[in-house]
Design an enzyme around this catalytic site. Structure first.
Site, PDB file in Angstrom:
ATOM      1  N   ALA A 114       0.981  -1.212  -0.036  1.00 51.74           N
ATOM      2  CA  ALA A 114      -0.065   0.073   0.062  1.00 51.74           C
ATOM      3  C   ALA A 114       0.890   1.191   0.042  1.00 51.74           C
ATOM      4  CB  ALA A 114      -0.964   0.037   1.149  1.00 51.74           C
ATOM      5  N   GLY A 116       0.459  -4.909   0.940  1.00 52.40           N
ATOM      6  CA  GLY A 116      -0.841  -4.820   0.156  1.00 52.40           C
ATOM      7  C   GLY A 116      -0.555  -5.512  -1.299  1.00 52.40           C
ATOM      8  N   GLU A 160      -0.829  -9.294  -0.293  1.00 48.59           N
ATOM      9  CA  GLU A 160      -2.258  -9.411  -0.114  1.00 48.59           C
ATOM     10  C   GLU A 160      -3.067  -9.458  -1.423  1.00 48.59           C
ATOM     11  OE1 GLU A 160      -2.153  -6.089   2.756  1.00 48.59           O
ATOM     12  OE2 GLU A 160      -3.162  -7.462   4.230  1.00 48.59           O
ATOM     13  N   GLU A 214       4.452  -5.302   7.222  1.00 46.55           N
ATOM     14  CA  GLU A 214       3.753  -4.218   8.035  1.00 46.55           C
ATOM     15  C   GLU A 214       4.053  -3.830   9.368  1.00 46.55           C
ATOM     16  OE1 GLU A 214       2.427  -6.101   6.075  1.00 46.55           O
ATOM     17  OE2 GLU A 214       0.676  -5.342   4.784  1.00 46.55           O
TER      18      GLU A 214
HETATM   19  N1  COA Z   1       4.402   3.082  -0.884  1.00 44.13           N
HETATM   20  C1  COA Z   1       4.871   4.291  -1.136  1.00 44.13           C
HETATM   21  N2  COA Z   1       5.920   4.393  -1.919  1.00 44.13           N
HETATM   22  C2  COA Z   1       6.825   3.252  -2.216  1.00 44.13           C
HETATM   23  C3  COA Z   1       6.668   1.994  -1.566  1.00 44.13           C
HETATM   24  C4  COA Z   1       5.059   1.829  -0.635  1.00 44.13           C
HETATM   25  N3  COA Z   1       4.850   0.895  -0.258  1.00 44.13           N
HETATM   26  N4  COA Z   1       7.462   1.053  -1.956  1.00 44.13           N
HETATM   27  C5  COA Z   1       8.181   1.835  -2.551  1.00 44.13           C
HETATM   28  N5  COA Z   1       7.977   2.920  -2.711  1.00 44.13           N
HETATM   29  C6  COA Z   1       8.612   4.175  -3.465  1.00 44.13           C
HETATM   30  C7  COA Z   1       9.745   4.745  -2.691  1.00 44.13           C
HETATM   31  O1  COA Z   1       9.805   5.556  -1.733  1.00 44.13           O
HETATM   32  C8  COA Z   1      10.644   5.218  -3.930  1.00 44.13           C
HETATM   33  O2  COA Z   1      10.057   6.445  -4.357  1.00 44.13           O
HETATM   34  P1  COA Z   1      11.024   7.847  -4.563  1.00 44.13           P
HETATM   35  O3  COA Z   1      11.983   7.307  -5.629  1.00 44.13           O
HETATM   36  O4  COA Z   1      10.127   9.085  -4.789  1.00 44.13           O
HETATM   37  O5  COA Z   1      11.867   8.016  -3.254  1.00 44.13           O
HETATM   38  C9  COA Z   1      10.447   4.319  -4.938  1.00 44.13           C
HETATM   39  O6  COA Z   1       9.297   3.508  -4.585  1.00 44.13           O
HETATM   40  C10 COA Z   1      11.551   3.219  -5.238  1.00 44.13           C
HETATM   41  O7  COA Z   1      11.823   2.616  -4.067  1.00 44.13           O
HETATM   42  P2  COA Z   1      13.155   2.351  -3.480  1.00 44.13           P
HETATM   43  O8  COA Z   1      12.677   2.319  -2.082  1.00 44.13           O
HETATM   44  O9  COA Z   1      13.965   3.477  -3.659  1.00 44.13           O
HETATM   45  O10 COA Z   1      13.592   1.308  -4.170  1.00 44.13           O
HETATM   46  P3  COA Z   1      14.686   0.014  -3.249  1.00 44.13           P
HETATM   47  O11 COA Z   1      14.953  -0.885  -4.291  1.00 44.13           O
HETATM   48  O12 COA Z   1      15.764   0.803  -2.678  1.00 44.13           O
HETATM   49  O13 COA Z   1      13.673  -0.857  -2.286  1.00 44.13           O
HETATM   50  C11 COA Z   1      11.755  -1.883  -1.245  1.00 44.13           C
HETATM   51  C12 COA Z   1      12.615  -1.697  -2.728  1.00 44.13           C
HETATM   52  C13 COA Z   1      10.725  -2.629  -1.724  1.00 44.13           C
HETATM   53  C14 COA Z   1      12.772  -3.164  -0.504  1.00 44.13           C
HETATM   54  C15 COA Z   1      11.399  -0.651  -0.726  1.00 44.13           C
HETATM   55  O14 COA Z   1      10.988   0.270  -1.602  1.00 44.13           O
HETATM   56  C16 COA Z   1      10.480  -0.819   0.368  1.00 44.13           C
HETATM   57  O15 COA Z   1      10.810  -1.257   1.510  1.00 44.13           O
HETATM   58  N6  COA Z   1       8.982  -0.608   0.246  1.00 44.13           N
HETATM   59  C17 COA Z   1       8.021  -0.550   1.202  1.00 44.13           C
HETATM   60  C18 COA Z   1       7.719  -1.988   1.482  1.00 44.13           C
HETATM   61  C19 COA Z   1       6.646  -1.894   2.426  1.00 44.13           C
HETATM   62  O16 COA Z   1       6.877  -1.712   3.497  1.00 44.13           O
HETATM   63  N7  COA Z   1       5.340  -2.242   2.058  1.00 44.13           N
HETATM   64  C20 COA Z   1       4.400  -2.524   2.959  1.00 44.13           C
HETATM   65  C21 COA Z   1       3.677  -1.229   2.999  1.00 44.13           C
HETATM   66  S1  COA Z   1       2.122  -1.414   4.155  1.00 44.13           S
END
Ligand code: COA
Length: 260
Positions: free
Chosen positions: A66, A112, A115, A135
């Site tokens: 999400a 999400g 999910e 989460e």
């Molecule tokens: N919500 C909002 N934005 C998200 C996102 C999320 N769940 N997951 C990734 N993004 C965005 C990042 O903020 C980033 O945006 P920016 O370039 O404007 O800063 C872009 O997507 C790329 O992500 P980034 O984190 O730079 O890539 P990465 O390869 O370094 O890491 C992940 C990849 C998936 C490990 C990391 O993005 C992450 O941990 N995301 C969140 C996962 C999460 O907790 N999901 C559950 C949400 S309830």
């Protein structure tokens, strides 16, 4: 169908939905969830569509969760509303569609995203995919059905570990746990999903709808899935598909199901 954050194509009865926010790793913001609901509803109502596949755009993510930026400042009430509305409009909605839905998990499927994949009827994954429910690392719990569907697929102990550690598992581990059915290369992912869809679409769509309902009822409180199976089994005898399927067998030919 024209959308901001998703792409929808239909070819030979097979619809493909691609979540298309690659710069945000296809994170599910409000508008994307609304568009997905609209698309799934329209595809369900289209009698020419026999199977739906859903995937993420780019080579990195199915859906990275999400959109955290949208709910970071929510109150208790807004948090509960977010989960309820999302579950009703997308996650439960997809699970209960009578059209089969295959998730083609092509990278990160987190929160999400996992999910959503779990709400689909089954999943295939590319070998670069990583899946998890992170989460609790954000101070929240899965809110789009993750605490309910993950134990159904992988068992309670494995689900507890995944939820509590907030860790990611590989595609192979997901396959070993029953979370995904097949793992292949990224290049072969959509061809594999299409091949499975092709096998599905050779069968009676009416019978498949009945089977989805009967299987789902196994997991619903207060509903006896065996009773659902009995009534749905009976209903099949009144369909043109049943007449065609049995007649074709007896005539030693391939069936040509009318889908009613
Ligand atoms: N919500 C909002 N934005 C998200 C996102 C999320 N769940 N997951 C990734 N993004 C965005 C990042 O903020 C980033 O945006 P920016 O370039 O404007 O800063 C872009 O997507 C790329 O992500 P980034 O984190 O730079 O890539 P990465 O390869 O370094 O890491 C992940 C990849 C998936 C490990 C990391 O993005 C992450 O941990 N995301 C969140 C996962 C999460 O907790 N999901 C559950 C949400 S309830």
């Amino acid at each position: 169908m024209n959308f901001e954050n998703i792409l929808v194509t239909i070819s030979n009865g097979l619809a493909t939905i691609t979540i298309n926010r690659p710069k945000k790793l296809n994170a599910l913001n409000k508008i994307t969830i609304e568009e997905l609901h609209t698309a799934f509803e329209a595809l369900e109502d289209d009698s020419d569509v026999k199977t739906i596949m859903i995937t993420g755009s780019g080579e990195k993510a199915f859906v990275a969760g999400a959109d955290i930026s949208e709910f970071a400042h929510f109150s208790v009430k807004e948090g509960a509303e977010l989960a309820r509305k999302g579950q009703e409009s997308l996650f439960d909605f997809v699970e209960n569609l009578s059209t089969p839905v295959i998730a083609a998990v092509n990278g990160f499927a987190l929160g999400g995203g996992l999910e959503l994949a779990m709400a689909c009827h089954f999943r295939v994954a590319s070998d670069n995919a990583k899946m998890g429910l992170p989460e609790v690392s954000l101070g929240v719990i899965p809110g789009y059905g993750g605490t309910q569907r993950l134990p159904q697929l992988v068992g309670k102990g494995k689900a507890m570990e995944m939820v509590m550690t907030a860790g990611m598992i590989s595609a192979e581990e997901a396959k070993d746990s029953g979370l995904v059915n097949h793992v292949t290369t990224l290049e072969e992912l959509m061809p594999l999903a299409e091949k499975l869809a092709g096998k599905i679409m050779r069968n009676s769509s009416v019978a498949i709808s009945a089977a989805i309902k009967a299987v789902n009822d196994n997991f619903k409180d207060g509903i006896n899935g065996f009773e659902t199976e009995i009534s749905e089994f009976g209903n099949c005898f009144g369909t043109d598909d049943f007449k065609e399927g049995t007649t074709a067998f007896l005539e030693k030919r391939k069936p040509n199901f009318p889908g009613v």
